[in-house]
Design a protein around this motif. Structure first.
Motif, PDB file in Angstrom:
ATOM      1  N   LEU A  58       0.832  -1.202   0.000  1.00  0.00           N
ATOM      2  CA  LEU A  58       0.000   0.000   0.000  1.00  0.00           C
ATOM      3  C   LEU A  58       0.869   1.256   0.000  1.00  0.00           C
ATOM      4  O   LEU A  58       0.529   2.254  -0.629  1.00  0.00           O
ATOM      5  N   LYS A  59       1.978   1.205   0.709  1.00  0.00           N
ATOM      6  CA  LYS A  59       2.892   2.348   0.788  1.00  0.00           C
ATOM      7  C   LYS A  59       3.407   2.744  -0.597  1.00  0.00           C
ATOM      8  O   LYS A  59       3.614   3.934  -0.863  1.00  0.00           O
ATOM      9  N   GLU A  62       1.530   5.472  -2.420  1.00  0.00           N
ATOM     10  CA  GLU A  62       1.749   6.858  -2.002  1.00  0.00           C
ATOM     11  C   GLU A  62       2.817   7.548  -2.843  1.00  0.00           C
ATOM     12  O   GLU A  62       2.956   8.768  -2.786  1.00  0.00           O
ATOM     13  N   GLU A  69      -1.446   9.216   1.992  1.00  0.00           N
ATOM     14  CA  GLU A  69      -1.739   8.192   2.997  1.00  0.00           C
ATOM     15  C   GLU A  69      -3.242   8.078   3.270  1.00  0.00           C
ATOM     16  O   GLU A  69      -3.765   6.974   3.397  1.00  0.00           O
ATOM     17  N   LYS A  70      -3.929   9.203   3.336  1.00  0.00           N
ATOM     18  CA  LYS A  70      -5.365   9.193   3.633  1.00  0.00           C
ATOM     19  C   LYS A  70      -6.147   8.459   2.544  1.00  0.00           C
ATOM     20  O   LYS A  70      -7.029   7.648   2.837  1.00  0.00           O
ATOM     21  N   VAL A  72      -5.016   6.201   0.491  1.00  0.00           N
ATOM     22  CA  VAL A  72      -4.655   4.781   0.559  1.00  0.00           C
ATOM     23  C   VAL A  72      -5.433   4.113   1.691  1.00  0.00           C
ATOM     24  O   VAL A  72      -5.992   3.024   1.517  1.00  0.00           O
ATOM     25  N   GLN A  73      -5.499   4.755   2.858  1.00  0.00           N
ATOM     26  CA  GLN A  73      -6.217   4.184   3.998  1.00  0.00           C
ATOM     27  C   GLN A  73      -7.702   3.998   3.686  1.00  0.00           C
ATOM     28  O   GLN A  73      -8.294   3.001   4.089  1.00  0.00           O
ATOM     29  N   GLN A  74      -8.288   4.948   2.980  1.00  0.00           N
ATOM     30  CA  GLN A  74      -9.713   4.853   2.627  1.00  0.00           C
ATOM     31  C   GLN A  74      -9.988   3.652   1.722  1.00  0.00           C
ATOM     32  O   GLN A  74     -11.086   3.130   1.713  1.00  0.00           O
ATOM     33  N   GLU A  76      -7.842   0.758   1.346  1.00  0.00           N
ATOM     34  CA  GLU A  76      -7.013  -0.424   1.571  1.00  0.00           C
ATOM     35  C   GLU A  76      -7.776  -1.742   1.485  1.00  0.00           C
ATOM     36  O   GLU A  76      -7.226  -2.749   1.059  1.00  0.00           O
ATOM     37  N   LYS A  77      -9.047  -1.747   1.825  1.00  0.00           N
ATOM     38  CA  LYS A  77      -9.823  -2.989   1.775  1.00  0.00           C
ATOM     39  C   LYS A  77     -10.239  -3.349   0.350  1.00  0.00           C
ATOM     40  O   LYS A  77     -10.683  -4.463   0.101  1.00  0.00           O
ATOM     41  N   ALA A  88      -5.508  -4.805   2.911  1.00  0.00           N
ATOM     42  CA  ALA A  88      -5.641  -4.574   4.347  1.00  0.00           C
ATOM     43  C   ALA A  88      -5.315  -5.839   5.128  1.00  0.00           C
ATOM     44  O   ALA A  88      -4.771  -5.781   6.220  1.00  0.00           O
ATOM     45  N   LYS A  91      -1.415  -6.496   5.754  1.00  0.00           N
ATOM     46  CA  LYS A  91      -0.602  -5.625   6.582  1.00  0.00           C
ATOM     47  C   LYS A  91       0.259  -6.467   7.499  1.00  0.00           C
ATOM     48  O   LYS A  91      -0.165  -7.496   8.004  1.00  0.00           O
TER      49      LYS A  91
END
Length: 108
Positions: A58-59, A62, A69-70, A72-74, A76-77, A88, A91
């Protein structure tokens, strides 16, 4: 009640989205499947992938201009890197603390 149901259905369509393989999807698929990524950012993802090879984490996403990052976090699933589970689930968890060795009991 009917209006509430219709509103719920319209607002929650993204919840039921299928995860996509970020290393195989075209820009249109990426922009439709991922939150906060429109056609231009999706095209940047595809271009970055062509120039630098497949994403592995995931990184790595970016590194694409306009994706932080935000975002990607939204998503990740909904991101896959291959035929595996969503990103997710991939990880890396922090290693568990090693258990303290038990001291031998002293005879009484």
């Amino acid at each position: 009640m009917k209006k509430l149901f219709v509103l719920f259905m319209l607002c929650s369509f993204a919840v039921f989205a299928e995860p996509i393989n970020i290393n195989q999807a075209d820009a249109e698929t990426i922009s439709k499947a991922l939150t906060g990524i429109g056609p231009k950012k999706a095209e940047a993802v595809v271009q970055y992938r062509k120039e630098h090879g497949d994403f592995k984490t995931l990184k790595d996403l970016e590194n694409v201009s306009g994706i932080g990052e935000k975002t990607v976090q939204q998503n990740e699933k909904n991101i896959l890197f291959g035929d595996s589970a969503p990103a997710a689930a991939e990880k890396i968890d922090k290693p568990e603390k090693p258990e303290k060795p038990q001291e031998p009991k002293k005879p009484k």
